[in-house]
Motif scaffolding. Structure first.
Motif, mmCIF file in Angstrom:
data_model
loop_
_atom_site.group_PDB
_atom_site.id
_atom_site.type_symbol
_atom_site.label_atom_id
_atom_site.label_comp_id
_atom_site.label_asym_id
_atom_site.label_seq_id
_atom_site.Cartn_x
_atom_site.Cartn_y
_atom_site.Cartn_z
ATOM 1 N N UNK A 80 12.532 12.254 -7.529
ATOM 2 C CA UNK A 80 12.599 13.481 -6.739
ATOM 3 C C UNK A 80 12.421 14.721 -7.609
ATOM 4 N N UNK A 81 13.175 14.784 -8.704
ATOM 5 C CA UNK A 81 13.114 15.943 -9.601
ATOM 6 C C UNK A 81 12.731 15.492 -11.004
ATOM 7 N N UNK A 82 11.969 16.343 -11.668
ATOM 8 C CA UNK A 82 11.566 16.026 -13.033
ATOM 9 C C UNK A 82 12.668 16.361 -14.031
ATOM 10 N N UNK A 83 13.325 17.514 -13.821
ATOM 11 C CA UNK A 83 14.338 17.967 -14.783
ATOM 12 C C UNK A 83 15.415 18.791 -14.093
ATOM 13 N N UNK A 95 7.823 7.902 -7.703
ATOM 14 C CA UNK A 95 7.439 8.475 -6.410
ATOM 15 C C UNK A 95 8.608 9.241 -5.808
ATOM 16 N N UNK A 96 8.436 9.727 -4.564
ATOM 17 C CA UNK A 96 9.438 10.538 -3.862
ATOM 18 C C UNK A 96 9.617 11.887 -4.564
ATOM 19 N N UNK A 97 8.506 12.605 -4.740
ATOM 20 C CA UNK A 97 8.500 13.857 -5.492
ATOM 21 C C UNK A 97 8.856 15.047 -4.605
ATOM 22 N N UNK A 98 9.844 15.817 -5.023
ATOM 23 C CA UNK A 98 10.090 17.102 -4.389
ATOM 24 C C UNK A 98 8.887 18.018 -4.632
ATOM 25 N N UNK A 99 8.707 19.009 -3.759
ATOM 26 C CA UNK A 99 7.533 19.878 -3.895
ATOM 27 C C UNK A 99 7.537 20.662 -5.206
ATOM 28 N N UNK A 100 8.697 20.754 -5.857
ATOM 29 C CA UNK A 100 8.803 21.454 -7.135
ATOM 30 C C UNK A 100 8.478 20.570 -8.330
ATOM 31 N N UNK A 101 8.340 19.273 -8.123
ATOM 32 C CA UNK A 101 8.174 18.330 -9.227
ATOM 33 C C UNK A 101 6.759 18.430 -9.800
ATOM 34 N N UNK A 102 6.620 18.735 -11.094
ATOM 35 C CA UNK A 102 5.274 18.872 -11.669
ATOM 36 C C UNK A 102 4.470 17.581 -11.688
ATOM 37 N N UNK A 151 0.855 -1.186 0.000
ATOM 38 C CA UNK A 151 0.000 0.000 0.000
ATOM 39 C C UNK A 151 0.889 1.234 0.000
ATOM 40 N N UNK A 152 0.695 2.128 -0.945
ATOM 41 C CA UNK A 152 1.455 3.378 -0.977
ATOM 42 C C UNK A 152 0.844 4.326 0.047
ATOM 43 N N UNK A 153 1.648 4.710 1.040
ATOM 44 C CA UNK A 153 1.170 5.555 2.138
ATOM 45 C C UNK A 153 1.646 7.002 2.016
ATOM 46 N N UNK A 154 2.470 7.283 1.038
ATOM 47 C CA UNK A 154 2.950 8.642 0.813
ATOM 48 C C UNK A 154 3.834 8.655 -0.418
ATOM 49 N N UNK A 155 3.918 9.818 -1.086
ATOM 50 C CA UNK A 155 4.681 9.892 -2.332
ATOM 51 C C UNK A 155 5.644 11.079 -2.380
ATOM 52 N N UNK A 156 5.656 11.927 -1.358
ATOM 53 C CA UNK A 156 6.464 13.142 -1.399
ATOM 54 C C UNK A 156 7.885 12.891 -0.915
ATOM 55 N N UNK A 157 8.777 13.786 -1.318
ATOM 56 C CA UNK A 157 10.143 13.809 -0.807
ATOM 57 C C UNK A 157 10.105 14.092 0.693
ATOM 58 N N UNK A 158 11.238 13.960 1.357
ATOM 59 C CA UNK A 158 11.343 13.977 2.815
ATOM 60 C C UNK A 158 10.571 15.101 3.505
ATOM 61 N N UNK A 159 10.501 16.268 2.889
ATOM 62 C CA UNK A 159 9.886 17.435 3.526
ATOM 63 C C UNK A 159 8.401 17.553 3.248
ATOM 64 N N UNK A 160 7.831 16.620 2.482
ATOM 65 C CA UNK A 160 6.399 16.609 2.240
ATOM 66 C C UNK A 160 5.938 17.711 1.308
ATOM 67 N N UNK A 161 4.609 17.825 1.182
ATOM 68 C CA UNK A 161 3.987 18.873 0.376
ATOM 69 C C UNK A 161 2.695 19.306 1.063
#
Length: 303
Positions: free
Chosen positions: A228-231, A268-275, A24-34
């Motif tokens: 984490x980052x898109x580009x 997964x593990x998206x930084x808050x800047x990741x579109x 079960x995926x319980x979260x997808x954001x990088x360490x600092x969340x969104x």
């Protein structure tokens, strides 16, 4: 398929939906969340209902027959994530059968604080950790207090050595290159009764890894990868300081895969800047159109 999150929010149980073994995926954001600290526009968008809060990356692992449930990562969002895991499949007691840690960056282990004296005051919760990770927890306060008060029980992991959780469920850590200032970093291979998943929330560039990502995908059913980052240029800091593989790089590396293999890949593990965090972004549409997947909280994968 997706677990019915509305049932969780309404306090209903998920036992009717649970299969024998599931991730079960319980979260997808990088360490600092969104939204992330200091990002006023993100907080405003969430308050206005334009965007959704995203928890830090973690997985739940459930084996219904064995009455076991594990957490992969102990994030700052662990109370909410454990509540969701318990709602998905209730078992006697609210704490997990065990917790597996990938490494010592803030989003991946600091949830252990909720097991301590100031919070649940847990007793001997099994925490599986690599040698440097275990040493870090044992020798650095306040984490060392969890060990001395026996709130947690550290259990050893070793690179490439499989742990048998029950006769039909196994997990194997493997080292990956990352910014290992405090601890080593691992991914996990989870082998269930019918399917295999690979979880790599944090890694440096794919070229630094001794394994071939295409081969890893070939021999798995689900592959959950660091996005984490898109580009390049996505953040103001020099991105060489945080050398995650850009999603654009990963897609280029995997461009030759047939559609069936691409469908195994979950970012997964998206930084808050990741579109890719934004459901209406052209980048997210492009990733999906190319046959890859974007993990979302509540996604469940049968093992």
């Amino acid at each position: 398929m997706k677990a019915p999150l509305l049932a969780c929010l309404l306090g209903l149980t998920f036992s009717a939906f649970a299969q024998n073994q599931q991730l079960i995926v319980l979260g997808v954001a990088q360490d600092a969340g969104y939204p992330q600290l200091g990002a006023a526009q993100e907080f405003a968008a969430v308050e206005l209902g334009q965007r959704t809060r995203q928890k830090v990356v973690a997985l739940g692992l459930v084996d219904e027959k064995a009455e076991q449930k594990f957490l992969l990562e102990a994030t700052p969002d662990m109370p909410d994530q454990l509540f969701a895991l318990n709602a998905f499949w209730p078992t006697p007691g609210t704490l997990p059968t065990g917790i597996f840690l990938t490494h010592g960056h803030i989003g991946h282990y600091t949830g252990l604080m909720y097991l301590g004296r100031e919070a649940s005051g847990a007793t001997a919760v099994p925490v599986y950790a690599m040698p440097r990770m275990a040493r870090f927890l044992t020798t650095n306060a306040p984490w060392s207090q969890l060990v001395t008060l026996q709130n947690i029980k550290l259990l050893p992991l070793a690179d490439g050595q499989e742990i048998t959780l029950n006769p039909a469920l196994k997990i194997k850590p493997f080292l990956v290159p990352h910014r290992d200032e405090f601890t080593e970093t691992v991914g996990f291979e989870i082998t269930g009764k019918h399917r295999k998943a690979v979880f790599i929330p944090d890694i440096d560039k794919w070229s630094k890894w001794s394994q071939n990502l295409l081969d890893v995908i070939k021999h798995a059913d689900y592959v959950l990868l660091d996005a984490t980052f898109y580009r390049d240029g996505e953040i103001a800091r020099p991105m060489a300081e945080v050398p995650h593989p850009f999603v654009e790089e990963t897609i280029k590396l995997l461009h030759s895969l047939p559609a069936k293999e691409r469908a195994k890949v979950y970012f997964l593990h998206f930084n808050h800047t990741n579109p890719l965090l934004q459901p209406d972004s052209p980048e997210r549409r492009a990733v999906l159109q190319q046959g890859f997947r974007v993990a979302e909280e509540g996604l469940t994968l049968d093992l």
